[in-house]
Design an enzyme around this catalytic site. Structure first.
Site, PDB file in Angstrom:
ATOM      1  N   PHE A 113       0.848  -0.973  -0.252  1.00 40.42           N
ATOM      2  CA  PHE A 113      -0.283  -0.179  -0.356  1.00 40.42           C
ATOM      3  C   PHE A 113       0.898   1.484   0.005  1.00 40.42           C
ATOM      4  CE2 PHE A 113      -2.833   3.249   1.587  1.00 40.42           C
ATOM      5  CZ  PHE A 113      -3.852   3.402   0.651  1.00 40.42           C
ATOM      6  N   ASP A 184       1.755  -5.441   7.771  1.00 37.71           N
ATOM      7  CA  ASP A 184       1.386  -4.750   7.846  1.00 37.71           C
ATOM      8  C   ASP A 184       0.051  -5.864   7.977  1.00 37.71           C
ATOM      9  OD1 ASP A 184      -1.249  -3.104   7.621  1.00 37.71           O
ATOM     10  OD2 ASP A 184       0.005  -1.756   6.035  1.00 37.71           O
ATOM     11  N   TYR A 209     -11.450  -0.235  10.825  1.00 35.54           N
ATOM     12  CA  TYR A 209     -12.433  -0.294  10.140  1.00 35.54           C
ATOM     13  C   TYR A 209     -12.960  -0.479   9.092  1.00 35.54           C
ATOM     14  CZ  TYR A 209      -9.359   2.190   7.450  1.00 35.54           C
ATOM     15  OH  TYR A 209      -7.327   3.364   6.456  1.00 35.54           O
ATOM     16  N   LYS A 210     -11.986  -1.808   8.811  1.00 39.20           N
ATOM     17  CA  LYS A 210     -12.181  -2.834   7.300  1.00 39.20           C
ATOM     18  C   LYS A 210     -12.974  -4.039   8.009  1.00 39.20           C
ATOM     19  CE  LYS A 210      -8.021  -0.831   4.896  1.00 39.20           C
ATOM     20  NZ  LYS A 210      -8.818  -0.308   3.970  1.00 39.20           N
ATOM     21  N   ARG A 356     -13.169  -3.890  -7.844  1.00 42.56           N
ATOM     22  CA  ARG A 356     -12.654  -4.665  -6.489  1.00 42.56           C
ATOM     23  C   ARG A 356     -13.595  -5.172  -5.487  1.00 42.56           C
ATOM     24  NH1 ARG A 356      -8.405  -2.794  -1.577  1.00 42.56           N
ATOM     25  NH2 ARG A 356     -10.418  -1.305  -1.531  1.00 42.56           N
TER      26      ARG A 356
END
Length: 397
Positions: A113, A184, A209-210, A356
């Site tokens: 990322f 990560d 939050y995912k 996605r």
């Protein structure tokens, strides 16, 4: 055996929506508004500043950290919550580099990322003295680990394609070369079984939050292996990471173990939402979750490939190499996704050409998977995406 019909009922999904974007922002847990209201009125409203002591707010980063720790295979007492993921990446990376003072290379991959790479670039610029960030293709990471590498910084699941790195293998390779391994888990925690302790991770970080459904801007977490807990020194040392924060000592003394990885005042309201979200996980077996996610992912891939020949699968077919998302490539992916969202199927777009879809069994089943595939096929068959309104880029994609 996990009852996924029961977990489905614990989330609010708007009528007419099939939500396949929990890998970007999880949906609202049904219990979260009441829990946050209690925090605001009965705790903050009535206790005011006394809430820190009366309601245990100050201890929440550790108690919630342990609940997340269970989901990532961490030893109790070695995961703490707070701040943002970027801050936690910086802390872990800075601590790891300091533990390998004779080495100057941070190794990552081009599928990582971008924010993680930005943090690493900023740190090496700050340090100077020959420090460098080296990036290689994801499949070349293992071969690039040598005795110049201080630490590898790897996101376990690629945010675009869903490609999954082998944590145990790469961590072992890092250790064999004398390097440390930082993982990560932004697209792993709550998506699949993670075993940071068993697989030897030195540090791990992630957001909530995912797949953990704490809400937009939810706090991040950091794990430090017990063998490093008293040696790791975060360059970003905040007052709540001090051994005695309320002595207000002008000289920093690191707190014991994972406590030193705390920085600023914890986000109490956001932690209330996370607390409600984590309650859902109490009845979830991570191996059941993984098996169901792979089953649904395979079903989605088969359906889309049969009906949408213009889409190219970007996600590995091999289960061991796949996270909990399915991605397809198309030159007009952005417009296609906007058309899909307009019909109630919510996924997202990642540049330059990725559609996605998050596969989250807690609230997604076969009916949603099939309907999403049918809707996608209809949009492509009709050319419904080829509309100027769907081509106009929004601020958040």
């Amino acid at each position: 055996m996990t009852d996924f019909s029961a977990t489905h009922a614990k989330f609010h999904i708007p009528d007419g929506v099939i939500y396949l974007d929990g890998n970007s922002l999880g949906p609202l847990p049904v219990a979260a508004p009441e829990r946050m209201q209690k925090m605001m009125t009965a705790e903050w409203g009535q206790s005011l500043i006394g809430g820190w002591n009366e309601h245990g707010w100050m201890a929440m980063p550790r108690s919630l950290g342990d609940r997340i720790g269970r989901l990532i295979g961490a030893e109790p007492g070695h995961t703490v919550l707070g701040d943002t993921l970027s801050i936690k990446v910086f802390q872990a990376l800075a601590a790891a580099i300091r533990m390998r003072p004779d080495r100057r290379v941070i190794l990552s991959d081009t599928g990582n990322f971008p924010s993680d790479l930005y943090i690493a670039e900023g740190l090496v610029d700050l340090l100077g003295d020959g420090y460098t960030l080296k990036t290689v293709a994801p499949e070349e990471v293992e071969g690039a680990i040598d005795d110049t590498v201080a630490a590898i910084l790897i996101t376990e699941v690629d945010y675009r394609t869903g490609r999954r790195h082998d944590m145990a293998r790469l961590t072992r390779a890092a250790h064999d070369a004398g390097a440390l391994a930082i993982w990560d888990l932004a697209h792993s925690a709550g998506a699949l079984p993670v075993r940071v302790a068993a697989e030897g991770a030195d540090f791990a970080v992630g957001c909530t939050y995912k797949y953990l459904n704490s809400g937009p801007g939810g706090p991040a977490f950091i794990y430090v292996a017990p063998r490093h807990a008293e040696q790791a020194k975060p360059a970003l040392a905040g007052w709540l990471g001090h051994d005695r924060p309320f002595d207000f000592d002008l000289r920093y003394t690191p707190g014991a173990g994972i406590e030193r990885m705390r920085v600023g005042t914890p986000p109490v309201l956001q932690m209330a939402a996370l607390e409600a979200a984590l309650d859902v996980w109490d009845g979830v077996d991570m191996d059941d979750l993984r098996a169901r996610a792979l089953e649904l992912g395979d079903r989605f891939i088969a359906g889309v490939e049969a009906a949408c020949p213009d889409l190219v699968l970007a996600t590995p077919r091999d289960h061991a190499s796949r996270g909990s998302q399915v991605s397809f490539r198309h030159p007009d992916a952005y417009a296609i996704m906007q058309a899909l969202i307009a019909r109630g199927v919510v996924g997202d777009f990642r540049a330059p050409d990725i559609l996605r879809f998050g596969i989250t069994p807690l609230y997604i089943g076969e009916a949603e998977i099939d309907a999403a595939g049918d809707t996608l096929a209809a949009i492509l068959r009709e050319g419904a995406w080829d509309d100027p309104a769907f081509r106009t880029r929004k601020a958040v994609t």
